[in-house]
Design an enzyme around this catalytic site. Structure first.
Site, mmCIF file in Angstrom:
data_model
loop_
_atom_site.group_PDB
_atom_site.id
_atom_site.type_symbol
_atom_site.label_atom_id
_atom_site.label_comp_id
_atom_site.label_asym_id
_atom_site.label_seq_id
_atom_site.Cartn_x
_atom_site.Cartn_y
_atom_site.Cartn_z
ATOM 1 N N ASN A 80 7.366 -2.838 -11.700
ATOM 2 C CA ASN A 80 6.231 -2.638 -10.790
ATOM 3 C C ASN A 80 6.179 -1.146 -10.458
ATOM 4 O O ASN A 80 6.969 -0.658 -9.655
ATOM 5 C CB ASN A 80 6.437 -3.482 -9.526
ATOM 6 C CG ASN A 80 5.352 -3.227 -8.489
ATOM 7 O OD1 ASN A 80 4.370 -2.528 -8.760
ATOM 8 N ND2 ASN A 80 5.544 -3.781 -7.299
ATOM 9 N N LYS A 124 4.039 0.426 -8.839
ATOM 10 C CA LYS A 124 3.395 0.722 -7.549
ATOM 11 C C LYS A 124 2.382 1.864 -7.741
ATOM 12 O O LYS A 124 1.758 1.938 -8.793
ATOM 13 C CB LYS A 124 4.439 1.008 -6.468
ATOM 14 C CG LYS A 124 5.475 -0.139 -6.408
ATOM 15 C CD LYS A 124 6.359 -0.111 -5.207
ATOM 16 C CE LYS A 124 7.355 -1.279 -5.265
ATOM 17 N NZ LYS A 124 8.198 -1.384 -4.097
ATOM 18 N N HIS A 166 2.766 -9.332 -3.166
ATOM 19 C CA HIS A 166 3.860 -8.385 -2.931
ATOM 20 C C HIS A 166 3.952 -8.085 -1.437
ATOM 21 O O HIS A 166 2.931 -8.026 -0.739
ATOM 22 C CB HIS A 166 3.620 -7.095 -3.722
ATOM 23 C CG HIS A 166 4.824 -6.214 -3.735
ATOM 24 N ND1 HIS A 166 5.132 -5.395 -2.676
ATOM 25 C CD2 HIS A 166 5.808 -6.064 -4.646
ATOM 26 C CE1 HIS A 166 6.276 -4.769 -2.954
ATOM 27 N NE2 HIS A 166 6.699 -5.151 -4.138
ATOM 28 N N GLU A 187 4.302 -5.460 0.113
ATOM 29 C CA GLU A 187 3.486 -4.308 0.545
ATOM 30 C C GLU A 187 2.024 -4.732 0.738
ATOM 31 O O GLU A 187 1.321 -4.205 1.603
ATOM 32 C CB GLU A 187 3.636 -3.157 -0.463
ATOM 33 C CG GLU A 187 5.001 -2.495 -0.310
ATOM 34 C CD GLU A 187 5.605 -1.938 -1.589
ATOM 35 O OE1 GLU A 187 4.871 -1.723 -2.566
ATOM 36 O OE2 GLU A 187 6.831 -1.725 -1.602
ATOM 37 N N GLY A 225 13.023 -0.610 -1.832
ATOM 38 C CA GLY A 225 12.935 0.848 -1.683
ATOM 39 C C GLY A 225 13.915 1.426 -0.688
ATOM 40 O O GLY A 225 13.776 2.570 -0.269
ATOM 41 N N SER A 252 15.632 -2.831 -4.773
ATOM 42 C CA SER A 252 16.668 -1.848 -5.111
ATOM 43 C C SER A 252 17.550 -2.298 -6.275
ATOM 44 O O SER A 252 18.752 -2.018 -6.288
ATOM 45 C CB SER A 252 17.509 -1.512 -3.877
ATOM 46 O OG SER A 252 16.688 -0.931 -2.878
HETATM 47 P P1 13P Z 1 12.460 -1.113 -5.471
HETATM 48 O O1 13P Z 1 13.106 -1.548 -6.776
HETATM 49 O O2 13P Z 1 11.956 0.295 -5.509
HETATM 50 O O3 13P Z 1 13.309 -1.442 -4.300
HETATM 51 O O4 13P Z 1 11.123 -2.014 -5.335
HETATM 52 C C1 13P Z 1 11.213 -3.379 -5.531
HETATM 53 C C2 13P Z 1 9.843 -3.935 -5.562
HETATM 54 O O5 13P Z 1 9.148 -3.950 -4.566
HETATM 55 C C3 13P Z 1 9.332 -4.439 -6.844
HETATM 56 O O6 13P Z 1 8.139 -5.130 -6.690
#
Ligand code: 13P
Length: 250
Positions: free
Chosen positions: A9, A11, A95, A97, A173, A212
């Protein structure tokens, strides 16, 4: 036997140039991790270019979101049939977010899940608790509520193919990964909840871990019986690291 899926992903990251380099690296390394399925999720504007760069390879692609509507006056939105035009295999829905920053409710997400299925694009349904919810001991209740909204609308059948991603919000994250035992516990809970509707379907559902995940912790997570892959954020932006995660799942 569930084939592991390692999904990147991206983002809101990347540029035309950085994506070319990233995809070249992934294409070159994909054969060495062929036991694992790979897919990438670029921002919408790069979809056409990603399709061109990955067509004919074993690497799949999809988007990070879609509209619950099919077409019409929805400024800024992208509909399922548009994803179909670019041969997306998957789409991420719900997601955290999207849930927290854009106010997507369980019901909106369930409708997005349905919209993806309607056009033959496989939804990856994200679920997961916040730190506050974990500390209150309501992790299972939260995850169950998030999945139930989809079950209520779509039933259990789609979960034979659909993917679930368990992403504890506190691990996204932050560099703070769930331990393999913590993740496995929730994954097993999710599978048991699905099995209460249909045990056969529950055995087929791929449940990814996200939060992470990186090469250094992927081996331990992917060795768990109910962890069927990863949804990777930051670590998917570098071909070497992304491929190393996939290698850990081979
Ligand atoms: P990180 O791997 O940056 O923690 O993000 C995970 C995530 O939200 C994948 O959709």
């Amino acid at each position: 036997m569930r084939r592991k899926l390692v999904a990147g992903n991206w983002k809101m990251n990347g540029s035309a140039e950085s994506i070319r380099g990233l995809l070249q690296g992934i294409r070159e390394g994909a054969a060495a991790v062929a036991a694992v399925e790979l897919a990438v999720f670029p921002p919408f504007v790069y979809l056409e270019s990603v399709e061109k760069q990955l067509s004919g390879t074993t690497v799949g692609w999809g988007t990070q979101n879609l509209s619950e509507h099919t077409s019409g006056a929805y400024t800024g939105e992208v509909a399922g049939p548009m994803l179909q035009d670019f041969h997306c295999k998957y789409v991420i829905v719900g997601h955290s977010e999207r849930r927290t920053l854009y106010g997507e409710t369980d019901q909106v997400i369930a409708r997005k899940f349905a919209a993806a299925r309607k056009v033959g694009v496989c939804p990856i349904l994200c679920v997961g608790e916040t730190l506050e919810e974990r500390e209150k001991g309501v992790t299972e209740a939260v995850v169950e509520r998030q999945i139930k909204a989809v079950l209520d609308l779509e039933g259990i059948g789609p979960f034979a193919e659909a993917v679930i991603a368990y992403e504890p919000v506190w691990a996204i994250g932050t560099g703070r990964t769930a331990t393999s035992a913590q993740a496995q516990e929730v994954h097993a809970f999710i599978r048991a909840k699905l099995a209460a509707f249909d045990a056969h379907v529950a055995q087929q559902t791929r449940i990814l871990y996200g939060g992470s995940m990186k090469a250094a912790n992927a081996g331990e997570l992917l060795a768990m019986p109910d962890i069927d892959g990863g949804l990777i954020g930051g670590a998917s932006l570098e071909a070497k690291e992304f491929l190393a995660i996939a290698k850990a799942g081979c």
